[in-house]
Design a protein around this motif. Sequence first.
Motif, PDB file in Angstrom:
ATOM      1  N   ASP A   1      36.719  37.601  34.616  1.00  0.00           N
ATOM      2  CA  ASP A   1      36.337  38.334  33.413  1.00  0.00           C
ATOM      3  C   ASP A   1      36.015  39.778  33.795  1.00  0.00           C
ATOM      4  O   ASP A   1      35.176  40.029  34.661  1.00  0.00           O
ATOM      5  CB  ASP A   1      35.113  37.675  32.769  1.00  0.00           C
ATOM      6  CG  ASP A   1      34.831  38.222  31.384  1.00  0.00           C
ATOM      7  OD1 ASP A   1      34.696  39.456  31.243  1.00  0.00           O
ATOM      8  OD2 ASP A   1      34.745  37.410  30.438  1.00  0.00           O
TER       9      ASP A   1
ATOM     10  N   ARG B   1      34.318  41.972  32.418  1.00  0.00           N
ATOM     11  CA  ARG B   1      32.961  42.436  32.116  1.00  0.00           C
ATOM     12  C   ARG B   1      32.007  42.208  33.280  1.00  0.00           C
ATOM     13  O   ARG B   1      30.958  42.837  33.347  1.00  0.00           O
ATOM     14  CB  ARG B   1      32.425  41.732  30.868  1.00  0.00           C
ATOM     15  CG  ARG B   1      33.218  42.085  29.606  1.00  0.00           C
ATOM     16  CD  ARG B   1      32.725  41.302  28.431  1.00  0.00           C
ATOM     17  NE  ARG B   1      33.004  39.880  28.657  1.00  0.00           N
ATOM     18  CZ  ARG B   1      32.484  38.901  27.922  1.00  0.00           C
ATOM     19  NH1 ARG B   1      31.645  39.159  26.955  1.00  0.00           N
ATOM     20  NH2 ARG B   1      32.798  37.652  28.181  1.00  0.00           N
ATOM     21  N   ILE B   2      32.378  41.327  34.205  1.00  0.00           N
ATOM     22  CA  ILE B   2      31.524  41.070  35.359  1.00  0.00           C
ATOM     23  C   ILE B   2      31.901  42.035  36.473  1.00  0.00           C
ATOM     24  O   ILE B   2      33.059  42.138  36.846  1.00  0.00           O
ATOM     25  CB  ILE B   2      31.661  39.620  35.860  1.00  0.00           C
ATOM     26  CG1 ILE B   2      31.213  38.646  34.777  1.00  0.00           C
ATOM     27  CG2 ILE B   2      30.852  39.414  37.129  1.00  0.00           C
ATOM     28  CD1 ILE B   2      31.370  37.196  35.170  1.00  0.00           C
ATOM     29  N   GLN B   3      30.937  42.740  36.966  1.00  0.00           N
ATOM     30  CA  GLN B   3      31.137  43.699  38.037  1.00  0.00           C
ATOM     31  C   GLN B   3      30.252  43.314  39.216  1.00  0.00           C
ATOM     32  O   GLN B   3      29.310  42.563  39.066  1.00  0.00           O
ATOM     33  CB  GLN B   3      30.784  45.110  37.568  1.00  0.00           C
ATOM     34  CG  GLN B   3      31.582  45.584  36.364  1.00  0.00           C
ATOM     35  CD  GLN B   3      33.032  45.791  36.707  1.00  0.00           C
ATOM     36  OE1 GLN B   3      33.346  46.494  37.658  1.00  0.00           O
ATOM     37  NE2 GLN B   3      33.929  45.180  35.947  1.00  0.00           N
TER      38      GLN B   3
ATOM     39  N   THR C   1      26.885  42.908  34.196  1.00  0.00           N
ATOM     40  CA  THR C   1      27.963  42.967  33.210  1.00  0.00           C
ATOM     41  C   THR C   1      28.014  44.362  32.616  1.00  0.00           C
ATOM     42  O   THR C   1      27.004  45.060  32.547  1.00  0.00           O
ATOM     43  CB  THR C   1      27.750  41.937  32.080  1.00  0.00           C
ATOM     44  OG1 THR C   1      26.507  42.197  31.442  1.00  0.00           O
ATOM     45  CG2 THR C   1      27.766  40.526  32.620  1.00  0.00           C
ATOM     46  N   THR C   2      29.198  44.728  32.169  1.00  0.00           N
ATOM     47  CA  THR C   2      29.380  46.061  31.600  1.00  0.00           C
ATOM     48  C   THR C   2      28.832  46.158  30.186  1.00  0.00           C
ATOM     49  O   THR C   2      28.552  47.252  29.711  1.00  0.00           O
ATOM     50  CB  THR C   2      30.877  46.446  31.589  1.00  0.00           C
ATOM     51  OG1 THR C   2      31.603  45.430  30.886  1.00  0.00           O
ATOM     52  CG2 THR C   2      31.400  46.574  33.005  1.00  0.00           C
ATOM     53  N   ASP C   3      28.671  45.014  29.522  1.00  0.00           N
ATOM     54  CA  ASP C   3      28.203  45.027  28.138  1.00  0.00           C
ATOM     55  C   ASP C   3      26.820  44.404  27.949  1.00  0.00           C
ATOM     56  O   ASP C   3      26.377  44.197  26.828  1.00  0.00           O
ATOM     57  CB  ASP C   3      29.205  44.326  27.230  1.00  0.00           C
ATOM     58  CG  ASP C   3      29.399  42.860  27.561  1.00  0.00           C
ATOM     59  OD1 ASP C   3      28.795  42.366  28.546  1.00  0.00           O
ATOM     60  OD2 ASP C   3      30.153  42.191  26.827  1.00  0.00           O
TER      61      ASP C   3
ATOM     62  N   THR D   1      25.873  41.348  28.660  1.00  0.00           N
ATOM     63  CA  THR D   1      25.882  39.901  28.456  1.00  0.00           C
ATOM     64  C   THR D   1      25.191  39.221  29.631  1.00  0.00           C
ATOM     65  O   THR D   1      25.490  39.529  30.781  1.00  0.00           O
ATOM     66  CB  THR D   1      27.338  39.373  28.365  1.00  0.00           C
ATOM     67  OG1 THR D   1      28.014  40.071  27.329  1.00  0.00           O
ATOM     68  CG2 THR D   1      27.366  37.891  28.091  1.00  0.00           C
TER      69      THR D   1
END
Length: 114
Positions: A44, A46-48, A85-87, A89
């Motif tokens: 995903d 969004r996971i960094q 996460t970038t957002d 979450t």
Amino acid sequence: MILGGDNRKKWSNLDVLVMQAYQIVKDERCSQCGVPRWLCRNSDPRIQVRVKVDECYAKQEIDKFEERRRKDDDKSGIAYPEFYTTDGTPLHEFRRAYYEQLAAERAEDAEEND
């Protein structure tokens, strides 16, 4: 067992739940980095991951001592991954989706091999 007698109590429901949770954590751990596989192998976007260094003052002192002994220049601290996460979450929300994706991929692989 002390002196040949079995003094262990029967496990309570809580004991069983704790051991099951421990087994899940152990089974999910990545052999390469030590974090849960559903996190470190999740594609995903969004996971960094960023690498952080945790400083231990005792290790710093040991390193200073060893540096004086062998004249090496070692850095103190232990590098470890920190996931975010970038957002915003919460990371635990990715666990179920990861396992659903993994199950779908395995089912697809099984169909291709049949």
